[in-house]
Scaffold this motif. Structure first.
Motif, PDB file in Angstrom:
ATOM      1  N   ASN A  30      12.202  -2.695   1.821  1.00 24.22           N
ATOM      2  CA  ASN A  30      13.220  -3.107   1.008  1.00 24.22           C
ATOM      3  C   ASN A  30      12.486  -3.651  -0.450  1.00 24.22           C
ATOM      4  OD1 ASN A  30      12.883  -5.964   1.536  1.00 24.22           O
ATOM      5  ND2 ASN A  30      14.247  -5.670   3.167  1.00 24.22           N
ATOM      6  N   ASP A  31      13.430  -3.779  -1.287  1.00 28.41           N
ATOM      7  CA  ASP A  31      12.638  -4.196  -2.681  1.00 28.41           C
ATOM      8  C   ASP A  31      12.017  -5.845  -2.488  1.00 28.41           C
ATOM      9  OD1 ASP A  31      13.322  -1.912  -3.967  1.00 28.41           O
ATOM     10  OD2 ASP A  31      14.085  -3.005  -5.956  1.00 28.41           O
TER      11      ASP A  31
ATOM     12  N   THR B 224      11.075  -0.005  -4.161  1.00 28.87           N
ATOM     13  CA  THR B 224      10.618   1.111  -2.873  1.00 28.87           C
ATOM     14  C   THR B 224      10.683   2.293  -3.519  1.00 28.87           C
ATOM     15  OG1 THR B 224      13.081   1.136  -2.382  1.00 28.87           O
ATOM     16  CG2 THR B 224      11.849  -0.348  -0.846  1.00 28.87           C
TER      17      THR B 224
ATOM     18  N   SER C 144      14.302   1.236  -8.216  1.00 25.61           N
ATOM     19  CA  SER C 144      14.156   0.162  -7.179  1.00 25.61           C
ATOM     20  C   SER C 144      12.419  -0.040  -6.902  1.00 25.61           C
ATOM     21  CB  SER C 144      14.796   0.760  -5.916  1.00 25.61           C
ATOM     22  OG  SER C 144      14.174   1.755  -5.280  1.00 25.61           O
TER      23      SER C 144
ATOM     24  N   ASN D 230       7.547   3.012   5.092  1.00 29.69           N
ATOM     25  CA  ASN D 230       8.768   2.288   5.171  1.00 29.69           C
ATOM     26  C   ASN D 230       8.817   1.211   6.105  1.00 29.69           C
ATOM     27  OD1 ASN D 230       9.717   4.344   3.647  1.00 29.69           O
ATOM     28  ND2 ASN D 230      10.206   5.583   5.237  1.00 29.69           N
TER      29      ASN D 230
END
Ligand SMILES: [Zn+2]
Length: 302
Positions: A14-15, A75, A73, A9
């Motif tokens: 994020n993407d 992620t 997504s 993480n």
């Protein structure tokens, strides 16, 4: 060091961070624009999976990868790749569904796409190679009623160094086995098999040495420890199918076998390297222009 979800993480919050990774993996850290030749000129276009150069040239890093046209997504994709690289015995689509909150269909498709990156490589095994067959499938409860259930044969090969290959075949018979051997093992290698008639007397003619071993002498499996033996591979496959996948249709069996072989062949790698290897497999594919079949990479580096 263990690569944890926390680290994942942090690396890919994020993407945009995921897309940047894909962009760099495919084009290098600071690629020159093929149109205006400037470097340091690409920026991310907001709300799109695209980069643009100041001259207007656009690049879609996800095109030609498993993420292309997926509305899931990036992620989520990276998380699923992380899960599948950490789970030696496989990850059921249900688990991906539960973690990501996507539909079962989406989870299954994602797992299937990621599995497609785990295909067995085509380099030849050499040295001393053990070969054996196993049978997958069939419902034991039905077997009690003595109904005929066809099991699917898988032929596996493990070299002494620990690299393995395994292929689903329609019939474990001589012609199929010899073709697999020729396609996967270097001529001159020593092939060890059990006393099975499939191989008897046929390997020497093809230029291999052949020795037979009794099956009982081959039992090296100690609990969960993988040894460099075909039994280690078989027990991993059985554990995975019974544990994570329960039953696998013969249509999809090869892709699952590819996944198990992938884990078996990478069993000495740490999780972080496994994750990185998988990621780079999927990002390292050559980039093709959307409307022309000229590789951008070859343009840059020619
Ligand atoms: Zn440019």
């Amino acid at each position: 060091m263990k690569y944890t979800i926390k680290q994942l993480n942090k690396d890919f919050p994020n993407d945009d961070a995921c897309l940047e990774y894909i962009f760099k993996a495919r084009f290098g850290n600071n690629p020159a624009c093929p149109k205006c030749k400037k470097t340091n000129s690409f920026y991310k276009i907001s709300k799109r999976r695209a980069y643009a150069c100041s001259c207007g040239y656009q690049v879609y890093p996800a095109v030609g990868t498993i993420f292309n046209k997926s509305s899931t997504s990036l992620t989520s994709w990276f998380f699923a790749i992380y899960l599948m690289s950490t789970a030696k015995n496989g990850v059921a689509a249900k688990e991906i569904q539960r973690h990501l909150g996507v539909t079962y269909k989406t989870a299954w498709r994602m797992a299937n796409k990621i599995r497609s990156l785990m295909k067995q490589d085509k380099s030849m095994l050499e040295g001393v190679v053990k070969i054996d067959e196993m049978y997958v499938g069939g419902n034991p409860r039905r077997n009690l009623r003595k109904r005929y259930i066809k099991k699917t044969p898988v032929i596996g090969m493990v070299a002494r160094g620990g690299q393995s290959r395994a292929k689903v075949v329609s019939e474990a018979e001589t012609r199929t086995a010899l073709k697999l051997i020729k396609d996967n093992i270097k001529i001159g290698s020593t092939i060890m098999s059990d006393g099975s008639g499939i191989y008897r007397g046929k390997l020497k003619r093809l230029g291999f040495k052949h020795s037979t071993v009794k099956h009982s002498e081959n039992e090296y499996v100690r609990g969960n420890v993988y040894t460099n033996s075909i039994e280690g591979l078989w027990s991993q496959i059985k554990r995975s199918i019974h544990g994570s996948y329960h039953s696998v249709s013969s249509k999809h069996l090869q892709s699952y076998v590819d996944e198990f072989v992938y884990h078996y062949n990478h069993r000495s790698l740490k999780i972080s390297s496994l994750f990185e290897t998988l990621l780079s497999n999927l990002c390292g594919q050559p980039y093709l222009e959307v409307n022309e079949s000229v590789s951008w990479l070859s343009k840059i580096f020619s």
